[in-house]
Design a protein around this motif. Structure first.
Motif, short mmCIF file in Angstrom:
data_model
loop_
_atom_site.label_atom_id
_atom_site.label_comp_id
_atom_site.label_asym_id
_atom_site.label_seq_id
_atom_site.Cartn_x
_atom_site.Cartn_y
_atom_site.Cartn_z
N GLY A 1 -4.94 10.17 0.72
CA GLY A 1 -4.39 8.90 1.19
C GLY A 1 -3.62 9.10 2.47
O GLY A 1 -3.44 10.22 2.92
N THR B 1 -5.15 5.07 2.42
CA THR B 1 -6.51 4.55 2.53
C THR B 1 -6.55 3.46 3.60
O THR B 1 -6.02 2.37 3.40
CB THR B 1 -6.97 3.99 1.17
N THR C 1 -13.60 3.71 -2.63
CA THR C 1 -12.16 3.95 -2.50
C THR C 1 -11.56 4.14 -3.88
O THR C 1 -11.94 3.46 -4.83
CB THR C 1 -11.45 2.82 -1.74
N ASP C 2 -10.60 5.06 -3.95
CA ASP C 2 -9.93 5.29 -5.22
C ASP C 2 -8.53 4.70 -5.23
O ASP C 2 -7.74 4.97 -6.12
CB ASP C 2 -9.88 6.79 -5.54
N GLY C 3 -8.25 3.88 -4.24
CA GLY C 3 -6.93 3.26 -4.20
C GLY C 3 -6.95 1.99 -3.36
O GLY C 3 -7.93 1.70 -2.68
N GLU C 4 -5.86 1.26 -3.44
CA GLU C 4 -5.74 0.05 -2.63
C GLU C 4 -5.64 0.43 -1.16
O GLU C 4 -5.17 1.51 -0.81
CB GLU C 4 -4.49 -0.73 -3.04
N THR D 1 -4.15 0.57 2.44
CA THR D 1 -2.79 0.56 2.97
C THR D 1 -2.74 -0.10 4.35
O THR D 1 -1.67 -0.17 4.94
CB THR D 1 -2.23 2.00 3.05
N GLY E 1 -14.59 0.10 -5.81
CA GLY E 1 -13.32 0.69 -6.22
C GLY E 1 -13.54 1.60 -7.41
O GLY E 1 -14.05 1.16 -8.43
N GLY F 1 -11.86 4.50 -10.14
CA GLY F 1 -10.58 4.88 -10.71
C GLY F 1 -9.84 3.69 -11.30
O GLY F 1 -10.39 2.60 -11.44
N ALA G 1 -6.90 2.30 -10.16
CA ALA G 1 -5.93 1.65 -9.28
C ALA G 1 -5.96 0.14 -9.47
O ALA G 1 -6.92 -0.43 -9.99
CB ALA G 1 -6.23 2.00 -7.82
N ASN G 2 -4.92 -0.52 -9.02
CA ASN G 2 -4.87 -1.97 -9.02
C ASN G 2 -5.62 -2.46 -7.78
O ASN G 2 -5.18 -2.27 -6.66
CB ASN G 2 -3.41 -2.44 -8.99
N PHE G 3 -6.76 -3.07 -8.00
CA PHE G 3 -7.60 -3.53 -6.90
C PHE G 3 -7.51 -5.04 -6.68
O PHE G 3 -8.38 -5.63 -6.02
CB PHE G 3 -9.06 -3.14 -7.14
#
Length: 177
Positions: free
Chosen positions: A37, A39, A71-74, A76, A99, A101, A103-105
């Motif tokens: 990260g 991202t 992507t494994d995350g929101e 940024t 997305g 993982g 994470a909160n998407f």
């Protein structure tokens, strides 16, 4: 950390052709890339938009670019990403985001403008060019179900672009057997 690199490791020819080309490039990248990260999506969207912009300058061209992002995350850089998508919405391109993982998407859903065109800072996209799919919704499902979801909006996005540009599809050449 670099957020922009060709998945196939070839900056002189960054294209992947067909699903096998994408899979080969992905397997290659897994050997050489370390995910890290933050991202940022805007730089890669802008990079693909440059290719699409070149194609868009040729009124006879019927090229269309598809950016597949995992992507494994929101994100940024959500504001920059929204601006990049809005700028790219008049170009021959689509952005598919998967997305992976836990994470909160939730914010990613805003990019996938199914019900209302994406707007940001007073600008509105010319058309919907994003499809977001949370992979976790397809755990235990068939590959076909995931593929259907990932590609669900693509035909409409391609048709909407060429209609917007008033470009009729070329006739397929007849194949002699």
């Amino acid at each position: 950390a670099s957020h922009e690199f060709p998945l196939n490791s070839n900056p002189n020819n960054p294209y992947c052709f067909g699903i096998n080309g994408v899979l080969d490039a992905y397997k290659n990248a897994l050997q050489h890339v370390t995910l890290w990260g933050p991202t940022h999506a805007a730089p890669i969207i802008n990079s693909v938009a440059k290719f699409a912009e070149q194609a868009d300058k040729n009124p006879q061209a019927q090229n269309y670019f598809i950016l597949l992002m995992l992507t494994d995350g929101e994100l940024t850089d959500m504001g920059n990403t929204m601006s990049s998508i809005i700028r790219a919405s008049h170009l021959p391109m689509s952005v598919i985001i998967v997305g992976v993982g836990n994470a909160n998407f939730d914010a990613m859903e805003a990019l996938d403008a199914d019900n209302k065109l994406l707007s940001y800072q007073g600008l509105t996209a010319a058309r919907d060019i994003v499809q977001f799919v949370p992979y976790r919704n397809f755990r235990g499902s068939s590959k076909e179900a995931l593929a259907r979801a990932v590609l669900a909006e693509l035909p409409k996005q391609v048709v909407d672009y060429f209609k917007m540009k008033k470009v009729d599809p070329r006739q397929r050449p007849e194949v002699q057997y």
